[in-house]
Design a protein around this motif. Structure first.
Motif, PDB file in Angstrom:
ATOM      1  N   ALA A  73      10.083  12.889   0.516  1.00 46.51           N
ATOM      2  CA  ALA A  73       8.975  12.871  -0.438  1.00 46.51           C
ATOM      3  C   ALA A  73       8.267  11.526  -0.284  1.00 46.51           C
ATOM      4  O   ALA A  73       8.904  10.470  -0.390  1.00 46.51           O
ATOM      5  N   PRO A  74       6.939  11.548  -0.010  1.00 45.15           N
ATOM      6  CA  PRO A  74       6.241  10.323   0.388  1.00 45.15           C
ATOM      7  C   PRO A  74       6.346   9.158  -0.603  1.00 45.15           C
ATOM      8  O   PRO A  74       6.680   8.033  -0.192  1.00 45.15           O
ATOM      9  N   VAL A  75       6.097   9.390  -1.869  1.00 44.50           N
ATOM     10  CA  VAL A  75       6.066   8.273  -2.819  1.00 44.50           C
ATOM     11  C   VAL A  75       7.448   7.618  -2.912  1.00 44.50           C
ATOM     12  O   VAL A  75       7.589   6.393  -2.814  1.00 44.50           O
ATOM     13  N   ALA A  76       8.466   8.448  -3.042  1.00 45.05           N
ATOM     14  CA  ALA A  76       9.823   7.918  -3.143  1.00 45.05           C
ATOM     15  C   ALA A  76      10.203   7.168  -1.869  1.00 45.05           C
ATOM     16  O   ALA A  76      10.794   6.076  -1.921  1.00 45.05           O
ATOM     17  N   ALA A  77       9.840   7.710  -0.725  1.00 46.17           N
ATOM     18  CA  ALA A  77      10.202   7.092   0.549  1.00 46.17           C
ATOM     19  C   ALA A  77       9.528   5.734   0.706  1.00 46.17           C
ATOM     20  O   ALA A  77      10.174   4.750   1.090  1.00 46.17           O
ATOM     21  N   VAL A  78       8.245   5.666   0.392  1.00 47.52           N
ATOM     22  CA  VAL A  78       7.513   4.404   0.536  1.00 47.52           C
ATOM     23  C   VAL A  78       8.080   3.351  -0.423  1.00 47.52           C
ATOM     24  O   VAL A  78       8.208   2.179  -0.076  1.00 47.52           O
ATOM     25  N   ARG A  79       8.445   3.780  -1.628  1.00 52.33           N
ATOM     26  CA  ARG A  79       8.970   2.833  -2.622  1.00 52.33           C
ATOM     27  C   ARG A  79      10.367   2.349  -2.268  1.00 52.33           C
ATOM     28  O   ARG A  79      10.702   1.177  -2.490  1.00 52.33           O
ATOM     29  N   SER A  80      11.197   3.269  -1.715  1.00 51.39           N
ATOM     30  CA  SER A  80      12.594   2.874  -1.509  1.00 51.39           C
ATOM     31  C   SER A  80      12.828   2.234  -0.129  1.00 51.39           C
ATOM     32  O   SER A  80      13.665   1.347   0.000  1.00 51.39           O
ATOM     33  N   LYS A  81      12.075   2.667   0.864  1.00 52.83           N
ATOM     34  CA  LYS A  81      12.322   2.147   2.216  1.00 52.83           C
ATOM     35  C   LYS A  81      11.378   0.982   2.515  1.00 52.83           C
ATOM     36  O   LYS A  81      10.430   1.095   3.295  1.00 52.83           O
ATOM     37  N   LYS A  82      11.685  -0.140   1.907  1.00 58.11           N
ATOM     38  CA  LYS A  82      10.815  -1.322   2.028  1.00 58.11           C
ATOM     39  C   LYS A  82      10.835  -1.897   3.435  1.00 58.11           C
ATOM     40  O   LYS A  82       9.924  -2.603   3.833  1.00 58.11           O
ATOM     41  N   ASP A  83      11.906  -1.615   4.178  1.00 57.23           N
ATOM     42  CA  ASP A  83      11.971  -2.144   5.532  1.00 57.23           C
ATOM     43  C   ASP A  83      11.725  -1.050   6.585  1.00 57.23           C
ATOM     44  O   ASP A  83      12.218  -1.120   7.702  1.00 57.23           O
ATOM     45  N   SER A  84      10.971  -0.048   6.170  1.00 63.26           N
ATOM     46  CA  SER A  84      10.617   0.986   7.155  1.00 63.26           C
ATOM     47  C   SER A  84       9.443   0.500   7.992  1.00 63.26           C
ATOM     48  O   SER A  84       8.645  -0.335   7.557  1.00 63.26           O
ATOM     49  N   SER A  85       9.334   1.042   9.203  1.00 68.31           N
ATOM     50  CA  SER A  85       8.259   0.625  10.121  1.00 68.31           C
ATOM     51  C   SER A  85       6.891   0.847   9.490  1.00 68.31           C
ATOM     52  O   SER A  85       5.994   0.011   9.613  1.00 68.31           O
ATOM     53  N   LEU A  86       6.748   1.940   8.778  1.00 67.67           N
ATOM     54  CA  LEU A  86       5.457   2.263   8.177  1.00 67.67           C
ATOM     55  C   LEU A  86       5.100   1.255   7.081  1.00 67.67           C
ATOM     56  O   LEU A  86       3.983   0.716   7.053  1.00 67.67           O
ATOM     57  N   VAL A  87       6.042   0.991   6.188  1.00 70.37           N
ATOM     58  CA  VAL A  87       5.768   0.079   5.069  1.00 70.37           C
ATOM     59  C   VAL A  87       5.536  -1.347   5.577  1.00 70.37           C
ATOM     60  O   VAL A  87       4.600  -2.030   5.133  1.00 70.37           O
ATOM     61  N   VAL A  88       6.350  -1.776   6.533  1.00 72.77           N
ATOM     62  CA  VAL A  88       6.192  -3.136   7.071  1.00 72.77           C
ATOM     63  C   VAL A  88       4.821  -3.283   7.741  1.00 72.77           C
ATOM     64  O   VAL A  88       4.109  -4.274   7.542  1.00 72.77           O
ATOM     65  N   ALA A  89       4.432  -2.264   8.505  1.00 69.43           N
ATOM     66  CA  ALA A  89       3.128  -2.323   9.182  1.00 69.43           C
ATOM     67  C   ALA A  89       1.984  -2.337   8.168  1.00 69.43           C
ATOM     68  O   ALA A  89       1.028  -3.114   8.289  1.00 69.43           O
ATOM     69  N   ALA A  90       2.075  -1.492   7.147  1.00 68.29           N
ATOM     70  CA  ALA A  90       0.998  -1.418   6.143  1.00 68.29           C
ATOM     71  C   ALA A  90       0.862  -2.736   5.385  1.00 68.29           C
ATOM     72  O   ALA A  90      -0.247  -3.182   5.079  1.00 68.29           O
ATOM     73  N   LYS A  91       1.999  -3.348   5.097  1.00 74.49           N
ATOM     74  CA  LYS A  91       1.950  -4.626   4.370  1.00 74.49           C
ATOM     75  C   LYS A  91       1.239  -5.709   5.175  1.00 74.49           C
ATOM     76  O   LYS A  91       0.673  -6.645   4.614  1.00 74.49           O
ATOM     77  N   MET A  92       1.292  -5.620   6.499  1.00 73.53           N
ATOM     78  CA  MET A  92       0.628  -6.620   7.350  1.00 73.53           C
ATOM     79  C   MET A  92      -0.888  -6.617   7.159  1.00 73.53           C
ATOM     80  O   MET A  92      -1.562  -7.602   7.463  1.00 73.53           O
ATOM     81  N   LEU A  93      -1.414  -5.483   6.651  1.00 73.63           N
ATOM     82  CA  LEU A  93      -2.851  -5.446   6.359  1.00 73.63           C
ATOM     83  C   LEU A  93      -3.147  -6.270   5.103  1.00 73.63           C
ATOM     84  O   LEU A  93      -4.125  -6.998   5.025  1.00 73.63           O
ATOM     85  N   LYS A  94      -2.253  -6.129   4.147  1.00 73.96           N
ATOM     86  CA  LYS A  94      -2.452  -6.860   2.883  1.00 73.96           C
ATOM     87  C   LYS A  94      -2.326  -8.371   3.096  1.00 73.96           C
ATOM     88  O   LYS A  94      -3.128  -9.155   2.571  1.00 73.96           O
ATOM     89  N   THR A  95      -1.313  -8.776   3.859  1.00 76.76           N
ATOM     90  CA  THR A  95      -1.094 -10.210   4.080  1.00 76.76           C
ATOM     91  C   THR A  95      -2.081 -10.788   5.099  1.00 76.76           C
ATOM     92  O   THR A  95      -2.131 -12.001   5.281  1.00 76.76           O
ATOM     93  N   GLY A  96      -2.806  -9.935   5.766  1.00 75.15           N
ATOM     94  CA  GLY A  96      -3.758 -10.422   6.763  1.00 75.15           C
ATOM     95  C   GLY A  96      -3.137 -10.680   8.124  1.00 75.15           C
ATOM     96  O   GLY A  96      -3.785 -11.226   9.013  1.00 75.15           O
ATOM     97  N   GLU A  97      -1.889 -10.267   8.306  1.00 75.55           N
ATOM     98  CA  GLU A  97      -1.254 -10.435   9.619  1.00 75.55           C
ATOM     99  C   GLU A  97      -1.790  -9.448  10.654  1.00 75.55           C
ATOM    100  O   GLU A  97      -1.603  -9.629  11.845  1.00 75.55           O
TER     101      GLU A  97
END
Lengths: 333, 333
Positions: A73-97
């Protein structure tokens, strides 16, 4: 050209990490100023990189220990898997990396991850998923094709503005004509959402609103932007895919029904296949999620290195054209 | 067989009154127990009847002095033109003077006229427009394909029940499987409407609910009933029509691109046309509006005598199978 950094969800998609890594490396070799950051399991990525030739300054790895699958389930997965490739990559947009990210992973998780982790541009209420949609003259931009169900009129107006900027500057369509999907073209037709949206679009500056468009006419190419609420947009997208496949299947059966048409089919099939290729979405380099910090490009789950390259080209255009600066400019007013 | 009386909006449609009158007369000659009531301008109708051979007890005229055109706003037209052929014919369902009515006139006016003038069966909240929709195995019933935008979950449940009765007894599909259109097949996917409707359908007795169906899969024939809110249903119907036409056009162009495929096309074109004929809605005898006193059948505006005959067959089946009694029975509970 300013440096462009693209984060890859190297673990998302049917052929990940192999095809994602291969596509990223090929794109790096073709675009010496672009940096590729491969996010995911470092051993798996290193393994795929073995034997490939590339500039090591241009292709780097960022380790992420988890993977989000299409079954979650997308919302649960994104919230719980903080070290997933998808979440880590998406966060790089926010931090400007990173300036852009590309994923062929679970559509739901990409949409959720993009909106939650990358974050929206100030003033943007919802980030629509846009896609190039084939028509007889080429293609139009269909949005929202699946990100925000139950959107409100003001959301659709924002989508029209962002779609206009994107289409003008990434695709190169001058003054694109916007059509709002409805079940009739008369002004009094439709459901509450389109009836409320229509007058708002009429008075919106900076867009070329052309009125309602019926689903039977979306293939004419009269409109450059096909604007719809996400449920309807997704139905339009998937029905076209389903029907095009069905017709190919029916044609093959039908053409085998007698000797005469069998001979005809043998001669005509290459042209038939070529003709129906316009309905093959893989040509367009994935679907952008607009209005976020950076660009999120969602690719088909079955994407290969070829599609990765097309997606990279889209990211380069997006950055070079300063799309997000243009969106910020529009939404400051 | 009990007597069946069918009222014709003789003035509605591109080829009215000529083709409507001709079709009604042919149907009368083929079905000696069915009475045809031609509603509209009596001089125009008499003129069309001149030279046709038929049993005068079977074909009668009911004069109506006005005509509703496709250009008029439906609600206003139905309310103001009380002596229009459409309104007079629809009222005959309410008074019991007719068992069914057939119109090729303005879709909006037929929907409004049907609901307002014929009246709904007790317990029915909205009357959906249903249509046979082609798939690779034959056809499924798509409803609501345009009558009630912004419907609520309980309306969709009623549509599923009425569609089941119709499909079982008019078309002869045993225990038809109902699919609710959604943008994914997982239970948590979708907009508020489908998420609320899903559990209601699951617990509804007398239907065979099979879960969600995506628009890409509506052509594979897995579901007999494609259930959707009217806006979405209409988009599905019209997109299929538009895409089928577009593909035929593209194929013709594509096949002319070189000599080899030109030769192939000449040989294969009859099979191609035959294959794509499944997407020709005229075969199915019009679209029924379910849940009213009597049956309202909406035909395409361009209907000819041939389609009128198919619509008459549908009215006969509907009456003989006692569909409305079965609906009343279901909704008494």
């Amino acid at each position: 050209m300013a440096e462009i950094r693209i984060a890859f969800d190297a673990m998302g998609g049917d052929y990940a990490p192999a095809e994602i890594v291969k596509g990223a490396v090929e794109a790096a070799n073709n675009n010496p100023d672009v940096k590729m950051i491969l996010v995911g399991d470092q051993d798996a990525i290193k393994n795929e990189l073995t034997g490939l030739t590339y500039n090591k300054d241009q292709v780097t790895i960022k380790h992420a220990s988890e993977v989000i699958t299409c079954e979650e389930a997308p919302v649960a997965a994104v919230r719980s898997k903080k070290d997933s490739s998808l979440v880590v990559a998406a966060k790089m947009l926010k931090t400007g990396e990173a300036d852009a990210m590309i994923s062929a992973g679970s559509t739901g998780a990409v949409l959720v991850g993009g909106q939650l982790m990358a974050g929206k541009i100030r003033g943007i209420k919802r980030a629509p998923l846009a896609t190039m949609f084939p028509n007889v003259k080429g293609a139009s931009l269909l949005l929202d094709c699946g990100a925000n169900v139950d959107a409100r009129p003001e959301h659709l107006v924002q989508f029209a503005k962002m779609g206009t900027i994107y289409l003008e500057h990434v695709v190169g369509v001058k003054n694109p004509k916007v059509g709002l999907v409805n079940i009739g073209v008369e002004e009094e037709k439709g459901n509450a959402l389109v009836k409320e949206t229509y007058p708002l679009l009429k008075e919106t500056e900076g867009i070329n609103f052309g009125g309602y468009v019926e689903a039977r006419d979306v293939f004419d190419g009269e409109f450059d932007i096909i604007l719809a609420e996400a449920f309807v947009g997704n139905v339009i997208l998937k029905e076209a895919e389903g029907l095009a496949n069905t017709i190919v299947k029916l044609l093959k059966q039908g053409l085998m029904s007698n000797l005469r048409s069998k001979m005809g089919a043998a001669l005509a099939m290459p042209a038939i296949k070529e003709t129906l290729k316009v309905f093959d979405a893989s040509e367009y380099g994935g679907a952008p999620l607009l209005g976020l910090n950076g660009l999120v490009v969602k690719m088909h789950g079955n994407s290969t290195a070829k599609e990765v390259q097309a997606a990279v080209r889209q990211c380069i255009n997006f950055k070079e054209q300063g799309i997000n600066d243009k969106i910020r400019e529009q939404f400051k007013k």
